[in-house]
Enzyme design. Structure first.
Site, PDB file in Angstrom:
ATOM      1  CG  ASN A 125       2.370  61.341 -11.886  1.00  0.00           C
ATOM      2  OD1 ASN A 125       1.548  60.636 -12.472  1.00  0.00           O
ATOM      3  ND2 ASN A 125       3.617  61.490 -12.303  1.00  0.00           N
ATOM      4  CG  ASP A 139       1.987  59.072 -14.740  1.00  0.00           C
ATOM      5  OD1 ASP A 139       3.199  58.947 -14.468  1.00  0.00           O
ATOM      6  OD2 ASP A 139       1.529  60.024 -15.418  1.00  0.00           O
ATOM      7  CG  HIS A 140       0.341  54.792 -11.551  1.00  0.00           C
ATOM      8  ND1 HIS A 140       0.809  53.937 -12.536  1.00  0.00           N
ATOM      9  CD2 HIS A 140       1.400  55.492 -11.129  1.00  0.00           C
ATOM     10  CE1 HIS A 140       2.127  54.094 -12.649  1.00  0.00           C
ATOM     11  NE2 HIS A 140       2.511  55.038 -11.823  1.00  0.00           N
ATOM     12  NE  ARG A 153     -11.009  43.356 -16.431  1.00  0.00           N
ATOM     13  CZ  ARG A 153     -12.082  43.050 -15.707  1.00  0.00           C
ATOM     14  NH1 ARG A 153     -13.235  43.712 -15.892  1.00  0.00           N
ATOM     15  NH2 ARG A 153     -12.010  42.128 -14.772  1.00  0.00           N
ATOM     16  CG  HIS A 211       6.058  59.973 -17.371  1.00  0.00           C
ATOM     17  ND1 HIS A 211       6.870  59.134 -16.661  1.00  0.00           N
ATOM     18  CD2 HIS A 211       6.732  60.243 -18.521  1.00  0.00           C
ATOM     19  CE1 HIS A 211       7.978  58.896 -17.353  1.00  0.00           C
ATOM     20  NE2 HIS A 211       7.912  59.555 -18.486  1.00  0.00           N
ATOM     21  NE  ARG A 234       6.817  55.486 -17.501  1.00  0.00           N
ATOM     22  CZ  ARG A 234       8.085  55.148 -17.324  1.00  0.00           C
ATOM     23  NH1 ARG A 234       8.799  54.712 -18.353  1.00  0.00           N
ATOM     24  NH2 ARG A 234       8.656  55.254 -16.140  1.00  0.00           N
ATOM     25  NE  ARG A 248       5.683  51.935 -18.997  1.00  0.00           N
ATOM     26  CZ  ARG A 248       6.834  51.553 -18.426  1.00  0.00           C
ATOM     27  NH1 ARG A 248       6.918  51.374 -17.116  1.00  0.00           N
ATOM     28  NH2 ARG A 248       7.907  51.345 -19.159  1.00  0.00           N
ATOM     29  CG  HIS A 249       1.090  55.498 -17.256  1.00  0.00           C
ATOM     30  ND1 HIS A 249       1.517  56.681 -17.811  1.00  0.00           N
ATOM     31  CD2 HIS A 249       2.124  55.072 -16.475  1.00  0.00           C
ATOM     32  CE1 HIS A 249       2.735  56.959 -17.373  1.00  0.00           C
ATOM     33  NE2 HIS A 249       3.139  55.995 -16.581  1.00  0.00           N
ATOM     34  CD  GLU A 292       6.819  63.343 -14.248  1.00  0.00           C
ATOM     35  OE1 GLU A 292       6.367  62.209 -14.458  1.00  0.00           O
ATOM     36  OE2 GLU A 292       7.275  63.679 -13.140  1.00  0.00           O
ATOM     37  CB  THR A 348      11.295  57.267 -13.188  1.00  0.00           C
ATOM     38  OG1 THR A 348      10.282  57.664 -14.114  1.00  0.00           O
ATOM     39  CG2 THR A 348      12.551  58.086 -13.422  1.00  0.00           C
ATOM     40  CD  GLU A 390       9.754  66.092  -9.708  1.00  0.00           C
ATOM     41  OE1 GLU A 390       9.153  66.857 -10.483  1.00  0.00           O
ATOM     42  OE2 GLU A 390       9.301  64.986  -9.331  1.00  0.00           O
ATOM     43  CG  HIS A 443      10.221  58.039  -8.205  1.00  0.00           C
ATOM     44  ND1 HIS A 443       9.618  57.806  -9.411  1.00  0.00           N
ATOM     45  CD2 HIS A 443      10.522  56.812  -7.704  1.00  0.00           C
ATOM     46  CE1 HIS A 443       9.569  56.497  -9.647  1.00  0.00           C
ATOM     47  NE2 HIS A 443      10.106  55.873  -8.624  1.00  0.00           N
ATOM     48  N   GLY A 444       8.169  58.059  -5.409  1.00  0.00           N
ATOM     49  CA  GLY A 444       8.089  57.098  -4.305  1.00  0.00           C
ATOM     50  C   GLY A 444       7.636  57.679  -2.985  1.00  0.00           C
ATOM     51  N   GLY A 446       2.396  60.666  -6.937  1.00  0.00           N
ATOM     52  CA  GLY A 446       1.381  60.027  -7.764  1.00  0.00           C
ATOM     53  C   GLY A 446       0.976  58.657  -7.289  1.00  0.00           C
ATOM     54  CG  HIS A 447       2.421  53.952  -7.225  1.00  0.00           C
ATOM     55  ND1 HIS A 447       2.618  53.285  -6.035  1.00  0.00           N
ATOM     56  CD2 HIS A 447       1.885  53.052  -8.088  1.00  0.00           C
ATOM     57  CE1 HIS A 447       2.238  52.029  -6.177  1.00  0.00           C
ATOM     58  NE2 HIS A 447       1.796  51.850  -7.405  1.00  0.00           N
TER      59      HIS A 447
HETATM   60  C1  DXP Z   1       9.676  60.888 -12.983  1.00  0.00           C
HETATM   61  C2  DXP Z   1       8.939  60.145 -11.940  1.00  0.00           C
HETATM   62  O1  DXP Z   1       9.457  59.768 -10.945  1.00  0.00           O
HETATM   63  C3  DXP Z   1       7.495  59.892 -12.103  1.00  0.00           C
HETATM   64  O2  DXP Z   1       6.849  61.074 -12.192  1.00  0.00           O
HETATM   65  C4  DXP Z   1       7.234  59.065 -13.318  1.00  0.00           C
HETATM   66  O3  DXP Z   1       5.984  59.391 -13.842  1.00  0.00           O
HETATM   67  C5  DXP Z   1       7.289  57.626 -12.880  1.00  0.00           C
HETATM   68  O4  DXP Z   1       6.882  56.862 -13.967  1.00  0.00           O
HETATM   69  P1  DXP Z   1       5.539  56.015 -13.804  1.00  0.00           P
HETATM   70  O5  DXP Z   1       4.445  56.974 -13.434  1.00  0.00           O
HETATM   71  O6  DXP Z   1       5.386  55.389 -15.163  1.00  0.00           O
HETATM   72  O7  DXP Z   1       5.793  55.062 -12.683  1.00  0.00           O
HETATM   73  N1  LIG Z   2       8.096  63.082 -10.525  1.00  0.00           N
HETATM   74  C1  LIG Z   2       7.498  62.271  -9.494  1.00  0.00           C
HETATM   75  C2  LIG Z   2       6.042  62.074  -9.776  1.00  0.00           C
HETATM   76  O1  LIG Z   2       5.460  62.796 -10.561  1.00  0.00           O
HETATM   77  C3  LIG Z   2       5.295  61.028  -9.073  1.00  0.00           C
HETATM   78  O2  LIG Z   2       6.110  59.918  -8.786  1.00  0.00           O
HETATM   79  P1  LIG Z   2       5.389  58.746  -7.938  1.00  0.00           P
HETATM   80  O3  LIG Z   2       4.805  59.382  -6.703  1.00  0.00           O
HETATM   81  O4  LIG Z   2       4.323  58.168  -8.814  1.00  0.00           O
HETATM   82  O5  LIG Z   2       6.506  57.780  -7.613  1.00  0.00           O
END
Ligand code: DXP
Ligand SMILES: NCC(=O)COP(=O)(O)O
Length: 247
Positions: free
Chosen positions: A6, A8-9, A17, A42, A44, A48-49, A69, A100, A150, A190-191, A212-213
């Protein structure tokens, strides 16, 4: 076991910036080159990202597949039907949330979810529902026609003691087994991070992890290729150990 990265971040860092770097497009291609089996992003409602342009650009160049997503809204449905990702994962969204929180409430909005699943399936898009490992939600996901779920691993990841973590892991394991018995494809996410992924990766009914994160955070220090390599190594080792233990 498949790894969905993922990104996103990467966009969070870029947007901090208002620069063009780091590029989510570059991250997606690098991730694919270094082991990602798919790219998750994702879009959103508050952008936001990940931005609309990120989704459109990345879809044009991905060699693996896009797991988009999105919230259960007409706007997002319209986007998905234009972008045509291979996969869509329907997730709950609250503007005020940091990330989420819970899973999608399928039980409480069956008709609406079933409508989105039908429209996306008619467009040739595989639909996943991001849900808690709750039997009623899993059964409802099957009943509304989703082929994939999921399982939300956030409560497991956020557990602040071994008892809670063991309870949440057991919930996920039971949910994955029930879902597999119903014929659902079971993913999780997630997490998750390098330190907590092993017990989840050992669950044989789970086919794919979306992470992702923690991966993007780790890539700040190790680089994205190495962060992915390490995660895939840990997932593979977990799966191999589980297979040996299961005999
Ligand atoms: C659904 C989920 O758990 C993540 O894939 C989602 O993208 C979390 O949102 P953020 O990436 O905005 O934290
Ligand atoms: N659906 C979970 C995802 O795509 C990534 O979640 P995270 O690892 O950023 O919490």
């Amino acid at each position: 076991m498949l790894l969905g990265v993922n990104i996103d971040h990467v966009a969070t860092l870029r947007n901090a910036r208002g620069t063009t770097y780091p590029s989510p497009l570059e991250a997606a291609l690098l991730a694919e080159t270094h082991g990602a089996d798919l790219i998750t992003l994702h879009l959103r409602e508050d952008r936001r990202h990940i931005k609309d342009a990120d989704v459109a650009l990345i879809k044009q160049v991905l060699k693996t597949r896009m797991n988009l997503e999105m919230a259960l809204t007409e706007e997002m449905l319209a986007h998905a039907l234009v972008i045509q990702p291979e996969d869509v994962c329907l997730v709950p969204e609250k503007r005020e949330e940091v990330t989420t929180e819970g899973g999608l409430d399928v039980v409480g909005q069956r008709k609406k979810v079933a409508k989105y699943v039908k429209k996306l399936k008619e467009a040739g898009i595989r639909v996943s529902l991001f849900i808690d490992a709750d039997a009623d939600q899993i059964i409802a996901a099957h009943e509304v026609g989703a082929p994939v779920i999921e399982l939300h691993t956030g409560a497991y990841a956020d557990a602040d003691n071994h008892e809670k973590q063991a309870y949440e892991l057991a919930r996920i394991a039971a949910g994955a087994e029930l879902a597999a018995e119903l014929g659902l494809v079971v993913n999780a996410g997630h997490g998750l991070n390098i330190h907590n992924v092993t017990p989840i990766a050992q669950l044989s009914h789970i086919r794919e992890l979306n992470i992702g994160h923690a991966l993007i955070a780790q890539s700040v220090f190790l680089g994205l290729p190495e962060a992915i390599r390490q995660m895939k190594e840990v997932m593979h080792r977990a799966r191999t150990l589980a297979a040996i233990q299961e005999g």
